[in-house]
Design a protein around this motif. Structure first.
Motif, mmCIF file in Angstrom:
data_model
loop_
_atom_site.group_PDB
_atom_site.id
_atom_site.type_symbol
_atom_site.label_atom_id
_atom_site.label_comp_id
_atom_site.label_asym_id
_atom_site.label_seq_id
_atom_site.Cartn_x
_atom_site.Cartn_y
_atom_site.Cartn_z
ATOM 1 N N ASP B 81 0.832 -1.216 0.000
ATOM 2 C CA ASP B 81 0.000 0.000 0.000
ATOM 3 C C ASP B 81 0.859 1.255 0.000
ATOM 4 O O ASP B 81 0.624 2.192 -0.767
ATOM 5 C CB ASP B 81 -0.916 0.019 1.226
ATOM 6 C CG ASP B 81 -2.057 -0.980 1.059
ATOM 7 O OD1 ASP B 81 -2.223 -1.497 -0.068
ATOM 8 O OD2 ASP B 81 -2.758 -1.242 2.069
ATOM 9 N N ASP B 84 2.830 1.945 -3.249
ATOM 10 C CA ASP B 84 1.967 2.560 -4.257
ATOM 11 C C ASP B 84 1.877 4.071 -4.116
ATOM 12 O O ASP B 84 1.778 4.790 -5.101
ATOM 13 C CB ASP B 84 0.540 1.980 -4.147
ATOM 14 C CG ASP B 84 0.405 0.707 -4.967
ATOM 15 O OD1 ASP B 84 1.344 0.416 -5.723
ATOM 16 O OD2 ASP B 84 -0.638 0.024 -4.828
ATOM 17 N N LYS B 85 1.890 4.513 -2.872
ATOM 18 C CA LYS B 85 1.710 5.947 -2.611
ATOM 19 C C LYS B 85 2.995 6.745 -2.804
ATOM 20 O O LYS B 85 2.955 7.966 -2.894
ATOM 21 C CB LYS B 85 1.238 6.159 -1.169
ATOM 22 C CG LYS B 85 -0.181 5.681 -0.909
ATOM 23 C CD LYS B 85 -0.541 5.944 0.549
ATOM 24 C CE LYS B 85 -1.614 4.967 1.009
ATOM 25 N NZ LYS B 85 -1.509 4.635 2.422
#
Ligand code: SF4
Ligand code: SF4
Lengths: 171, 222
Positions: B81, B84-85
């Motif tokens: 997660d 991805d950021k």
């Protein structure tokens, strides 16, 4: 007088001075003080009615051995212009070596502050005993003078400048 | 353990220059134990980076996440997660960790925050020293448990060389001569005779010279 924040007692909350058009630089200084010496010395300074600059915010620690780099850096992140750690006289630590550990960590973080361009001279370690109320007040004055001479922390300069701009625009 | 050291901040700043969001990730393995890249060191580096960018008045977002080990797929995947950021993943794991994150996230730009130094041990609090050169064919049983491959500056298998002086290596007076150490220990153990045997040239193809290595255990595979 103290308040409790994040589990540590914070003494000597300072109110922001408002109104002055061109306020002189009043540094924010955080003092991490050991309960067994510096914190008691601060109390004593209070009962002796000794004057010391209101720039100091005291954070009580069970021992300066509790001090870690994260804590010291956090204070700078949160807007401190100067930080100091005040522990017992060397050899007198209630936990034997806490103040010596703190001394090393302070030295290490001074290096980090130099490396990142904030300046290691904004951080200091002092040693005193609980009976040294006048010394506590003197340290507070010394540190305030030092930070006043250095000016605002480079981390806060921009924030302060824009706040001043807004004030000027608003006024 | 694998011993590493943080890169100079100046270099780290160059590596993440221009990124708006950085994922700073620590490893709970070796680098936590020797305090180079665990959760605490991540906090300290994150704080330093924030101080720097605040000083420069450049907005940056530093995400932090420390996983159990950066060298195992199930833990590395936990980073998904946040990877991805982030525009840059700054790993505080050893070189293995950095590579393994890159390997598991083909689209991520992963950079090292540490310089990985050696496989070593903690001599005392705050002091680490190299102990194994990962040669692939251990000969410690011949040398009293002192490794000539990594602790002798010349990796001599039949030492010492002529440069051994007063127990120190000619390369640096700070370095103990490994062969002096081996000799003294074998003498203490009453096994000096073992050193009379001439050690033949080592098969370096078992070491890095044979190319990157792999270990496989059929019984452990799914
Ligand atoms: S990534 Fe490196 S430091 Fe972390 S556990 Fe694996 S070998 Fe050790
Ligand atoms: S002989 Fe090889 S495997 Fe054994 S300690 Fe030395 S380098 Fe490591």
């Amino acid at each position: 007088m103290y308040s409790v924040r994040n589990g540590v007692r914070v003494m000597g909350e300072v109110k922001e001075e408002a109104g002055a058009a061109q306020p002189a630089f009043e540094p924010k200084i955080v003092a991490f003080a050991c309960y067994y010496c510096a914190y008691s010395a601060a109390d004593l300074a209070g009962s002796m009615r000794l004057q010391y600059p209101p720039n100091i915010r005291i954070v009580e620690l069970p021992c300066t051995g509790k001090v870690n780099p994260q804590m010291l850096l956090k204070a700078f992140e949160e807007g401190a212009d100067g930080v100091y750690v005040a522990g017992c006289m060397e050899g007198d630590c209630h936990f034997l070596r806490g103040n010596l550990r703190a001394k090393r960590r302070v030295k290490y973080v001074k290096g980090l502050l130099d490396e990142i361009g904030v300046g290691g001279e904004r951080l200091e370690m002092f040693n005193l005993s609980s009976s040294m109320g006048p010394r506590f007040a003197q340290i507070a004055r010394e540190m305030t003078e030092r930070i006043k001479a250095l000016g605002p922390s480079p981390v806060n300069r921009k924030a302060r400048a824009s706040a001043a701009d807004e004030d000027a625009a608003g006024g | 353990m694998i011993v590493a050291e943080r890169k100079p901040l100046e270099e780290i700043l160059r590596l993440i220059d221009g990124a708006k969001t950085v994922l700073l990730t620590g490893c709970g393995g070796c680098v936590t134990v020797h305090m180079a890249g665990g959760e605490k060191e991540v906090e300290v580096l994150a704080s330093l980076l924030r101080l720097h960018y605040k000083k420069e008045d450049k907005p940056i977002k530093i995400l932090t996440q420390t996983v159990t080990r950066q060298c195992e797929p199930e833990y590395v995947r936990e980073l998904a997660d946040n990877v991805d950021k982030a525009a840059v993943v700054l790993s505080m794991g050893c070189g293995v960790g950095v590579q393994f994150i890159a390997e598991n996230f083909p689209k991520a730009w992963v950079v090292p925050a540490l310089n990985t130094k050696f496989a070593g041990a903690t001599l005392e609090a705050g002091v680490w020293a190299e102990r194994c050169g990962l040669c692939g064919e251990c000969i410690l049983y011949k040398t009293g448990g002192i490794c000539p491959v990594i602790r002798c500056s010349k990796s001599l298998l039949n030492g010492p060389c002529g440069g051994s002086q007063n127990g120190k290596c000619e390369v640096d007076p700070e370095i103990d001569c490994a062969w002096q150490l081996i000799h003294d220990r074998m003498k203490d153990l009453g096994k000096l005779d073992l050193l009379l045997e001439i050690e033949p040239p080592k098969d370096w193809s078992k070491a890095r010279d044979g190319g990157p290595r792999k270990v496989m255990r059929e019984d452990m595979r799914f």
